[in-house]
Each structure stands twice: as structure tokens, then as C-alpha cells.
Write a protein that holds these residues in place. Sequence first.
Motif, short mmCIF file in Angstrom:
data_model
loop_
_atom_site.label_atom_id
_atom_site.label_comp_id
_atom_site.label_asym_id
_atom_site.label_seq_id
_atom_site.Cartn_x
_atom_site.Cartn_y
_atom_site.Cartn_z
N ILE A 2 1.04 -1.07 0.14
CA ILE A 2 -0.16 -0.08 0.03
C ILE A 2 0.86 1.26 0.00
O ILE A 2 1.83 1.14 0.71
CB ILE A 2 -0.94 0.11 1.22
CG1 ILE A 2 -1.88 -1.24 1.07
CG2 ILE A 2 -1.61 1.18 1.13
CD1 ILE A 2 -3.26 -1.26 1.86
N GLN A 3 0.52 2.09 -0.75
CA GLN A 3 1.21 3.44 -0.71
C GLN A 3 0.20 4.54 -0.38
O GLN A 3 -0.83 4.77 -0.38
CB GLN A 3 1.54 3.96 -2.13
CG GLN A 3 2.44 2.90 -2.91
CD GLN A 3 2.58 3.30 -4.28
OE1 GLN A 3 1.96 3.22 -5.36
NE2 GLN A 3 3.95 3.36 -4.68
N LEU A 20 -3.27 2.61 8.87
CA LEU A 20 -2.79 1.60 8.02
C LEU A 20 -1.83 0.96 8.78
O LEU A 20 -1.70 -0.55 8.87
CB LEU A 20 -2.21 2.32 6.81
CG LEU A 20 -2.91 3.00 5.62
CD1 LEU A 20 -2.28 3.69 4.78
CD2 LEU A 20 -3.87 1.74 5.06
N LEU A 25 -0.42 -3.22 7.97
CA LEU A 25 0.01 -3.19 6.47
C LEU A 25 1.25 -2.78 6.09
O LEU A 25 1.56 -1.87 6.91
CB LEU A 25 -1.23 -2.29 5.80
CG LEU A 25 -2.56 -3.06 5.86
CD1 LEU A 25 -3.58 -2.01 5.56
CD2 LEU A 25 -2.69 -4.35 5.15
N VAL A 27 3.30 -0.37 4.41
CA VAL A 27 3.17 1.01 3.89
C VAL A 27 4.28 1.82 3.21
O VAL A 27 5.45 2.01 3.93
CB VAL A 27 2.27 2.03 4.60
CG1 VAL A 27 1.91 3.08 4.20
CG2 VAL A 27 0.97 1.26 5.27
N VAL A 94 -4.50 7.01 -0.68
CA VAL A 94 -4.21 5.82 -0.41
C VAL A 94 -4.26 5.03 -1.78
O VAL A 94 -5.23 5.11 -2.36
CB VAL A 94 -4.79 4.94 0.74
CG1 VAL A 94 -4.51 3.61 0.79
CG2 VAL A 94 -4.74 5.94 2.01
N ASN A 96 -3.73 1.34 -3.66
CA ASN A 96 -3.53 -0.27 -3.48
C ASN A 96 -3.66 -0.86 -4.87
O ASN A 96 -4.80 -0.96 -5.10
CB ASN A 96 -4.43 -0.99 -2.52
CG ASN A 96 -4.30 -2.53 -2.29
OD1 ASN A 96 -3.37 -2.80 -2.48
ND2 ASN A 96 -5.33 -2.97 -1.30
N GLY A 97 -2.44 -1.16 -5.46
CA GLY A 97 -2.62 -1.75 -6.76
C GLY A 97 -3.30 -0.79 -7.87
O GLY A 97 -2.70 0.35 -8.05
N ILE A 113 -8.36 -1.85 0.78
CA ILE A 113 -7.55 -2.67 1.56
C ILE A 113 -8.34 -3.92 2.01
O ILE A 113 -9.26 -4.13 1.69
CB ILE A 113 -7.10 -1.94 2.74
CG1 ILE A 113 -8.10 -1.73 3.91
CG2 ILE A 113 -6.16 -0.70 2.68
CD1 ILE A 113 -7.55 -1.06 5.24
#
Length: 113
Positions: A2-3, A20, A25, A27, A94, A96-97, A113
Motif C-alpha cells: 500500500i502507498q 494503516l 499493513l 506502507v 491511499v 493499493n494496486g 484494503i
Amino acid sequence: MIQILHNPRCSKSRSVLKFLNEKGLEVEEIRYLDQPLSANEIRNILKKLNIKPLDWVRKNEELFKTQFKGKQLNDDEWIDILANNPKLIERPVVINGNKAVIGRPLEKILDII
């Protein structure tokens, strides 16, 4: 992984990062004010957010009010403005992919998430 597009000075951004981390997770923090995003990176994130560039602009920011409010600009022009003025980017984001959300309210993060 996750970014998060993160501004450590922003309380909302800090609370999303904490959330997060508490979820356990992994991050990656992207400090977009220290290393501004390129126009191509902005386009990529906008696709993941599924929004228009103007919808990602912080409209309460003084810079927006004094220089850009009321101007009729196209998407490419807004992308260039965001690339050159990263403080106008709404945060936190955020990623995620292939999905992304603006973490306001924080609960929106649960969708990806």
C-alpha cells in the motif's frame, strides 16, 4: 504494498498512516511535497482514483483562490498545475494496486484494503 501520498504536517494524513500501520499493513510513504509527482504519475493516480484533475484540487488553499479559482482550464492544464504546485493536491491518497481513494473520511480506505 500500500502507498500513501503523505504530508507529515497534515493531521488527516498522519491519522490515515497510523490507521494503516495499526492494521499491520506494509506502507510506502510518498512525500509528494518533498519530491513532487510528475504529470504522468498524476495521470496514473487520477485513473486509479477515477476522478478528474479538478476534483483532486484543494479548493480552500490560498494558492487556488488567488491564482486558479474561476479559470476554465482543461484536464492537461490542471495536471500541469498539480505537478508544479503539489500543495494543491488533496490528501491523503491511499493506493493499493490499481485502486486509490482520497482518505477523507478515513473509512473510505476500507474500500481498497
